[in-house]
Design a protein around this motif. Sequence first.
Motif, PDB file in Angstrom:
ATOM      1  N   TYR A  60     -32.910  12.151  30.005  1.00 62.55           N
ATOM      2  CA  TYR A  60     -33.322  13.311  30.782  1.00 62.55           C
ATOM      3  C   TYR A  60     -33.890  14.457  29.943  1.00 62.55           C
ATOM      4  O   TYR A  60     -34.823  15.129  30.392  1.00 62.55           O
ATOM      5  CB  TYR A  60     -32.164  13.771  31.664  1.00 62.55           C
ATOM      6  CG  TYR A  60     -31.771  12.696  32.650  1.00 62.55           C
ATOM      7  CD1 TYR A  60     -32.607  12.365  33.709  1.00 62.55           C
ATOM      8  CD2 TYR A  60     -30.601  11.965  32.470  1.00 62.55           C
ATOM      9  CE1 TYR A  60     -32.274  11.350  34.588  1.00 62.55           C
ATOM     10  CE2 TYR A  60     -30.262  10.949  33.347  1.00 62.55           C
ATOM     11  CZ  TYR A  60     -31.102  10.641  34.409  1.00 62.55           C
ATOM     12  OH  TYR A  60     -30.776   9.623  35.269  1.00 62.55           O
ATOM     13  N   PRO A  61     -33.372  14.728  28.736  1.00 61.96           N
ATOM     14  CA  PRO A  61     -34.027  15.753  27.912  1.00 61.96           C
ATOM     15  C   PRO A  61     -35.490  15.414  27.607  1.00 61.96           C
ATOM     16  O   PRO A  61     -36.365  16.275  27.678  1.00 61.96           O
ATOM     17  CB  PRO A  61     -33.172  15.769  26.636  1.00 61.96           C
ATOM     18  CG  PRO A  61     -31.827  15.318  27.086  1.00 61.96           C
ATOM     19  CD  PRO A  61     -32.105  14.271  28.129  1.00 61.96           C
ATOM     20  N   ALA A  62     -35.758  14.129  27.276  1.00 68.37           N
ATOM     21  CA  ALA A  62     -37.143  13.720  27.015  1.00 68.37           C
ATOM     22  C   ALA A  62     -37.979  13.835  28.284  1.00 68.37           C
ATOM     23  O   ALA A  62     -39.133  14.274  28.248  1.00 68.37           O
ATOM     24  CB  ALA A  62     -37.184  12.287  26.483  1.00 68.37           C
ATOM     25  N   ALA A  63     -37.375  13.447  29.414  1.00 68.98           N
ATOM     26  CA  ALA A  63     -38.094  13.535  30.689  1.00 68.98           C
ATOM     27  C   ALA A  63     -38.483  14.978  30.984  1.00 68.98           C
ATOM     28  O   ALA A  63     -39.609  15.259  31.421  1.00 68.98           O
ATOM     29  CB  ALA A  63     -37.224  12.983  31.813  1.00 68.98           C
ATOM     30  N   ALA A  64     -37.564  15.896  30.732  1.00 68.24           N
ATOM     31  CA  ALA A  64     -37.851  17.306  30.990  1.00 68.24           C
ATOM     32  C   ALA A  64     -39.013  17.795  30.131  1.00 68.24           C
ATOM     33  O   ALA A  64     -39.880  18.543  30.600  1.00 68.24           O
ATOM     34  CB  ALA A  64     -36.605  18.145  30.721  1.00 68.24           C
ATOM     35  N   THR A  65     -39.048  17.351  28.870  1.00 66.19           N
ATOM     36  CA  THR A  65     -40.129  17.760  27.964  1.00 66.19           C
ATOM     37  C   THR A  65     -41.477  17.242  28.459  1.00 66.19           C
ATOM     38  O   THR A  65     -42.479  17.977  28.481  1.00 66.19           O
ATOM     39  CB  THR A  65     -39.859  17.231  26.542  1.00 66.19           C
ATOM     40  OG1 THR A  65     -38.621  17.767  26.065  1.00 66.19           O
ATOM     41  CG2 THR A  65     -40.980  17.631  25.594  1.00 66.19           C
ATOM     42  N   TYR A  66     -41.497  15.969  28.863  1.00 69.20           N
ATOM     43  CA  TYR A  66     -42.747  15.384  29.358  1.00 69.20           C
ATOM     44  C   TYR A  66     -43.205  16.069  30.642  1.00 69.20           C
ATOM     45  O   TYR A  66     -44.389  16.382  30.813  1.00 69.20           O
ATOM     46  CB  TYR A  66     -42.565  13.890  29.611  1.00 69.20           C
ATOM     47  CG  TYR A  66     -42.552  13.038  28.366  1.00 69.20           C
ATOM     48  CD1 TYR A  66     -43.606  13.065  27.458  1.00 69.20           C
ATOM     49  CD2 TYR A  66     -41.487  12.171  28.108  1.00 69.20           C
ATOM     50  CE1 TYR A  66     -43.599  12.267  26.321  1.00 69.20           C
ATOM     51  CE2 TYR A  66     -41.473  11.364  26.978  1.00 69.20           C
ATOM     52  CZ  TYR A  66     -42.525  11.416  26.088  1.00 69.20           C
ATOM     53  OH  TYR A  66     -42.518  10.619  24.967  1.00 69.20           O
ATOM     54  N   ASP A 107     -44.534   4.772  23.910  1.00 69.29           N
ATOM     55  CA  ASP A 107     -45.228   4.892  22.619  1.00 69.29           C
ATOM     56  C   ASP A 107     -46.740   4.881  22.823  1.00 69.29           C
ATOM     57  O   ASP A 107     -47.475   5.639  22.173  1.00 69.29           O
ATOM     58  CB  ASP A 107     -44.820   3.742  21.694  1.00 69.29           C
ATOM     59  CG  ASP A 107     -43.400   3.895  21.159  1.00 69.29           C
ATOM     60  OD1 ASP A 107     -42.840   5.003  21.278  1.00 69.29           O
ATOM     61  OD2 ASP A 107     -42.852   2.902  20.643  1.00 69.29           O
ATOM     62  N   LEU A 108     -47.204   4.017  23.734  1.00 68.84           N
ATOM     63  CA  LEU A 108     -48.637   3.957  24.022  1.00 68.84           C
ATOM     64  C   LEU A 108     -49.106   5.251  24.685  1.00 68.84           C
ATOM     65  O   LEU A 108     -50.182   5.775  24.369  1.00 68.84           O
ATOM     66  CB  LEU A 108     -48.942   2.759  24.922  1.00 68.84           C
ATOM     67  CG  LEU A 108     -50.428   2.452  25.160  1.00 68.84           C
ATOM     68  CD1 LEU A 108     -51.109   2.070  23.846  1.00 68.84           C
ATOM     69  CD2 LEU A 108     -50.585   1.324  26.172  1.00 68.84           C
ATOM     70  N   LEU A 109     -48.294   5.780  25.594  1.00 67.16           N
ATOM     71  CA  LEU A 109     -48.642   7.041  26.250  1.00 67.16           C
ATOM     72  C   LEU A 109     -48.656   8.192  25.247  1.00 67.16           C
ATOM     73  O   LEU A 109     -49.528   9.070  25.307  1.00 67.16           O
ATOM     74  CB  LEU A 109     -47.648   7.329  27.377  1.00 67.16           C
ATOM     75  CG  LEU A 109     -47.718   6.377  28.577  1.00 67.16           C
ATOM     76  CD1 LEU A 109     -46.526   6.600  29.500  1.00 67.16           C
ATOM     77  CD2 LEU A 109     -49.023   6.547  29.338  1.00 67.16           C
ATOM     78  N   ALA A 117     -44.863   9.268  31.284  1.00 64.70           N
ATOM     79  CA  ALA A 117     -43.818   9.184  30.259  1.00 64.70           C
ATOM     80  C   ALA A 117     -42.534   9.851  30.742  1.00 64.70           C
ATOM     81  O   ALA A 117     -41.428   9.383  30.448  1.00 64.70           O
ATOM     82  CB  ALA A 117     -44.303   9.831  28.963  1.00 64.70           C
ATOM     83  N   GLY A 118     -42.677  10.938  31.487  1.00 63.36           N
ATOM     84  CA  GLY A 118     -41.502  11.600  32.041  1.00 63.36           C
ATOM     85  C   GLY A 118     -40.792  10.722  33.053  1.00 63.36           C
ATOM     86  O   GLY A 118     -39.554  10.663  33.090  1.00 63.36           O
ATOM     87  N   PHE A 119     -41.571  10.030  33.867  1.00 59.86           N
ATOM     88  CA  PHE A 119     -40.969   9.112  34.838  1.00 59.86           C
ATOM     89  C   PHE A 119     -40.217   7.993  34.127  1.00 59.86           C
ATOM     90  O   PHE A 119     -39.080   7.663  34.482  1.00 59.86           O
ATOM     91  CB  PHE A 119     -42.045   8.516  35.738  1.00 59.86           C
ATOM     92  CG  PHE A 119     -41.515   7.446  36.648  1.00 59.86           C
ATOM     93  CD1 PHE A 119     -40.880   7.784  37.827  1.00 59.86           C
ATOM     94  CD2 PHE A 119     -41.630   6.110  36.313  1.00 59.86           C
ATOM     95  CE1 PHE A 119     -40.368   6.804  38.662  1.00 59.86           C
ATOM     96  CE2 PHE A 119     -41.125   5.121  37.137  1.00 59.86           C
ATOM     97  CZ  PHE A 119     -40.490   5.469  38.320  1.00 59.86           C
ATOM     98  N   ASN A 120     -40.845   7.399  33.118  1.00 52.47           N
ATOM     99  CA  ASN A 120     -40.193   6.316  32.380  1.00 52.47           C
ATOM    100  C   ASN A 120     -38.884   6.787  31.759  1.00 52.47           C
ATOM    101  O   ASN A 120     -37.872   6.080  31.787  1.00 52.47           O
ATOM    102  CB  ASN A 120     -41.118   5.790  31.279  1.00 52.47           C
ATOM    103  CG  ASN A 120     -42.366   5.144  31.834  1.00 52.47           C
ATOM    104  OD1 ASN A 120     -42.423   4.766  32.999  1.00 52.47           O
ATOM    105  ND2 ASN A 120     -43.390   5.027  31.001  1.00 52.47           N
ATOM    106  N   SER A 121     -38.922   7.988  31.185  1.00 50.47           N
ATOM    107  CA  SER A 121     -37.741   8.515  30.499  1.00 50.47           C
ATOM    108  C   SER A 121     -36.593   8.763  31.468  1.00 50.47           C
ATOM    109  O   SER A 121     -35.435   8.480  31.151  1.00 50.47           O
ATOM    110  CB  SER A 121     -38.094   9.813  29.769  1.00 50.47           C
ATOM    111  OG  SER A 121     -39.062   9.580  28.768  1.00 50.47           O
TER     112      SER A 121
END
Length: 297
Positions: free
Chosen positions: A158-164, A128-130, A147-151
């Motif tokens: 993984y969908p959120a990670a891909a977006t980041y 959220d901070l990122l 953010a992608g790493f965290n996700s």
Amino acid sequence: MSAVSRPVVALLVSLTIYGVVLGSFSDYMKLKPIEEKLGYLPSTSFLRYASADHKELVGASLVMKVIMYFGGIAEKQQANVIVQPPDYRGMSGILHGAVKLDPYNMDAYYFAQSFLTWEVKQYKIANDLLDYGMKYRSWDWMLPFFAGFNSSYFMRDYPAAATYYKRAGELSGSDLSKLLAGRYMQEAGQTELAIAYLTTMEKGERNQSVRRNYQLRLSAFKEVRKIEMARDRFKEAKGYLPTTVEQLSQGGFLSTVPLDPYGGQFYLEADGKVATTSKFAFAGAKKAAKQNAGETR
């Protein structure tokens, strides 16, 4: 004994006693437990009003306050000096306040990412901070990279990670981020991702205490990766998973048993995942050692 020699002897004895006392006192001061304090922080609304045209300066000073506080504790922990646990809630509150004063402050986001994830395990708060930072630091590819790493690594989203990662790749032109965007839709390669992430964090960190923390965790993950690769070779050769790290060493799949820099022992879980008794923390290693000592009594 002559009258002349008596003062000389007394002086030598006094100097000897002084040296012993001073040495003991110096050793005590080096090991003396400390309790770092963050201190009181006024509300963000008050600071925004009071700082007037100096919001960036006040925000930067708040970030530095947290970094110095955490750095002092980290150095004492690495020296095996007992200290109070860091006030993570207070640290988070101050950093959130700092970015409200100056949403462009790079260090606030980078440092918050380092402890909100690894230390506090508040992955959503970190993202959220990122996300907040991305609205302002729209050119900064490292924020979506984190953010992608965290996700992917922590949250398994993984969908959120891909977006980041896609956004990080577009901003940086990095082939790594572009590859990660597709690759980490799957659950494979988690340790490789952690190594890539920590390498990026370590290179960009300016605080030496925090940087040493990254280097330590990075070395631990590299040891984990050695075991994972040996485990995979074992399974390919034998057709089944090994049950212990020693089995990999004895079978020639590992030249030596990797050492956990946190002081723990690496082991294989039932599904083949590599874990350690330290849980990648000095406190975890000490707790495991106490438990083992209790079991052997």
